[in-house]
Design a protein around this motif. Structure first.
Motif, PDB file in Angstrom:
ATOM      1  N   LYS A   1       0.638  -1.047  -0.117  1.00  0.00           N
ATOM      2  CA  LYS A   1      -0.096   0.014   0.116  1.00  0.00           C
ATOM      3  C   LYS A   1       0.888   1.452   0.040  1.00  0.00           C
ATOM      4  O   LYS A   1       0.237   2.319  -0.382  1.00  0.00           O
TER       5      LYS A   1
ATOM      6  N   LYS B   1       5.478   3.385  -4.331  1.00  0.00           N
ATOM      7  CA  LYS B   1       5.131   4.540  -5.210  1.00  0.00           C
ATOM      8  C   LYS B   1       4.120   4.101  -6.428  1.00  0.00           C
ATOM      9  O   LYS B   1       3.568   5.028  -7.161  1.00  0.00           O
ATOM     10  N   TRP B   2       4.151   3.009  -6.576  1.00  0.00           N
ATOM     11  CA  TRP B   2       3.605   2.675  -7.991  1.00  0.00           C
ATOM     12  C   TRP B   2       2.064   2.003  -7.789  1.00  0.00           C
ATOM     13  O   TRP B   2       1.643   1.559  -8.716  1.00  0.00           O
ATOM     14  N   ILE B   3       1.756   2.231  -6.491  1.00  0.00           N
ATOM     15  CA  ILE B   3       0.241   1.464  -6.461  1.00  0.00           C
ATOM     16  C   ILE B   3      -0.848   2.043  -7.075  1.00  0.00           C
ATOM     17  O   ILE B   3      -1.694   1.509  -7.453  1.00  0.00           O
ATOM     18  N   ASP B   4      -0.510   3.424  -7.659  1.00  0.00           N
ATOM     19  CA  ASP B   4      -1.493   3.932  -8.273  1.00  0.00           C
ATOM     20  C   ASP B   4      -1.779   3.409  -9.631  1.00  0.00           C
ATOM     21  O   ASP B   4      -2.804   3.703 -10.326  1.00  0.00           O
ATOM     22  N   ASN B   5      -1.072   2.848 -10.034  1.00  0.00           N
ATOM     23  CA  ASN B   5      -1.107   2.046 -11.384  1.00  0.00           C
ATOM     24  C   ASN B   5      -2.024   0.437 -11.206  1.00  0.00           C
ATOM     25  O   ASN B   5      -2.172   0.079 -12.229  1.00  0.00           O
TER      26      ASN B   5
ATOM     27  N   ASP C   1      -5.247  -1.795  -9.687  1.00  0.00           N
ATOM     28  CA  ASP C   1      -6.713  -1.401  -9.331  1.00  0.00           C
ATOM     29  C   ASP C   1      -6.798  -2.021  -8.034  1.00  0.00           C
ATOM     30  O   ASP C   1      -6.885  -3.557  -7.785  1.00  0.00           O
TER      31      ASP C   1
END
Length: 432
Positions: free
Chosen positions: A312, A315-319, A321
């Motif tokens: 969570k 940094k790449w979590i926004d990529n 779903d």
């Protein structure tokens, strides 16, 4: 009395300054000496602009307003502050947020006449009313081809810059175009987010039937063109009609929705420079996600939640779903759209043009080109697969310096552009 008279004159002057200029203006954007042509058609109701090099034609400004002596305009490259020279009539401006600054200089001139007309239309699919525009070339004495544009994902209507520009360019070259507002957008009823691919394909089929029923349209053939998600829907629509003239897939995937999303994660993170460890971790999460989507199993849901908690703070979590519940809208959407284009492409009956972008991280050629060719060979139809160099998913190159430092004239800014090969491939294929 004199004071009142002076106040009225000042008010009139202020109102005059607050009005948006009218007429056709042509000029250029410059960035430290590098030039890109641009033109505007200013009007109080709607202001549009052209940047031919990126394929933008007759695109509505995202925002425009006048405040005292400053004209505020938002276009493809962002917000600009502009000023009208009352002596020369020139408009000059500068970018708000971009550095080095982008400058704009426009001169008023005579507008060119369009070689086509635009007709507001309506047609239906079951209980949904679909509205749109029919672009009809004016000087066409012979029968001409018509193309129906099929939307990408999300909100797309007749004013979406990418599609509106393509319609404008095709109609300018003598090809008829039907561009409709996707259901639930613009003047169309319905809801695109609750519709599956078959329903969206049926909307395109209704557009096809609408053209066929118009006795006043002198057409040689009718075909479909879809980009991105529309590239999945186009073969479905083509297979639902008789005598489909052609199908054009712009960055249309040959892989399933699940595979495409896994490719998106892998290639996006690679492009952004993340380590192999980070990419592997993200792909592991995606595998858990689709395992749960397909199984709807509580055990798989718990495994997904546990791993989501572990990553969570990455940094790449926004990529990725990350669903909030077991039955959220995103979960239901993926279950409703468990689609693989293999069957539709294997059974297509009309000529197919597939255009891919060399730098596309959403529909990478390495994952799609071979499958596309295999399926179209199985179908036994005429086909052409084109990969446009240096282009991403939007079929536009990246803007960048051709060196490491700003050092005009040796190092200069290379503007974003849409390679001519892109439009030429479409135009030549339709007319072939």
């Amino acid at each position: 009395m004199k004071i009142i008279y002076t106040a009225i004159l000042l008010l009139i002057a202020q109102i005059a300054l607050s009005q948006i200029p009218k007429g056709h203006y042509e000029g250029a954007l410059t960035r430290d000496g590098s030039v890109q042509l641009i033109s505007f058609d200013f009007d109080t109701d709607k202001t549009t602009y052209d940047i031919p090099e990126i394929g933008y034609m007759d695109v509505a400004t995202e925002r425009i307003s006048q405040s005292k002596d400053t004209l505020n305009v938002k276009i493809f490259y962002g917000d600009f502050y502009c000023f009208l020279d009352s002596k020369t009539g020139d408009i000059t401006g500068i970018s708000k947020d971009i550095n080095p600054k982008i400058r704009i200089h426009l001169k008023k001139t005579v507008a060119k006449e369009k070689s086509f007309s635009e007709e507001e239309i309506k047609f239906t699919n079951a209980d949904v009313s679909l509205a749109g525009v029919l672009f009809k070339p004016i000087k066409s004495e012979k029968p001409i081809p018509y193309v129906i544009l099929i939307h990408r994902s999300g909100w797309e209507d007749r004013n979406t810059p990418w599609y509106h520009s393509l319609a404008y360019s095709l109609a300018s070259k003598g090809i008829g175009v039907l561009l409709y507002d996707k259901r639930g957008t613009g003047k169309s009823t319905g809801n695109f987010s609750s519709a599956d691919f078959n329903v969206l394909a049926n909307d395109a089929v209704s557009a096809f039937n609408y053209i066929k029923e118009r006795k006043d349209l002198n057409y040689t053939k009718i075909g479909f063109l879809g980009a991105s998600q529309g590239g999945w829907i186009t073969p479905l629509a083509a297979n639902k009609v008789s005598n489909c003239g052609f199908a054009i897939l712009i960055v249309g995937p040959a892989v399933s929705l699940y595979e495409q999303d896994i490719n998106r994660v892998q290639y996006t993170l690679t492009d952004e420079g993340y380590s192999k460890q980070s990419i592997d971790s993200a792909l592991h999460y995606s595998a858990l996600f689709f395992k749960y989507i397909q199984s709807n199993n509580t055990k798989d849901w718990e495994a997904l939640k546990t791993y989501a908690s572990k990553i969570k703070d990455k940094k790449w979590i926004d990529n990725l779903d990350i669903p909030q519940s077991q039955t959220g809208d995103d979960i239901l959407w993926w279950r409703k759209n468990r689609y693989d284009p293999k069957e539709a492409l294997n059974n297509i009956k009309c000529p197919v043009l597939s255009i891919l972008g060399e730098k596309d991280v959403l529909v990478p050629p390495a994952e799609n080109k071979i499958k596309m060719e295999t399926y179209l060979k199985n179908a036994g139809v005429d086909y052409k697969i084109v990969t446009i160099k240096n282009c991403g998913h939007d079929m536009i190159t990246k803007g960048e310096l051709n060196g490491t430092d700003w050092n005009w004239p040796y190092t200069y800014w290379q503007w974003q552009r849409q390679p001519q090969e892109f439009f030429n491939s479409i135009f030549e294929f339709i007319n072939k």
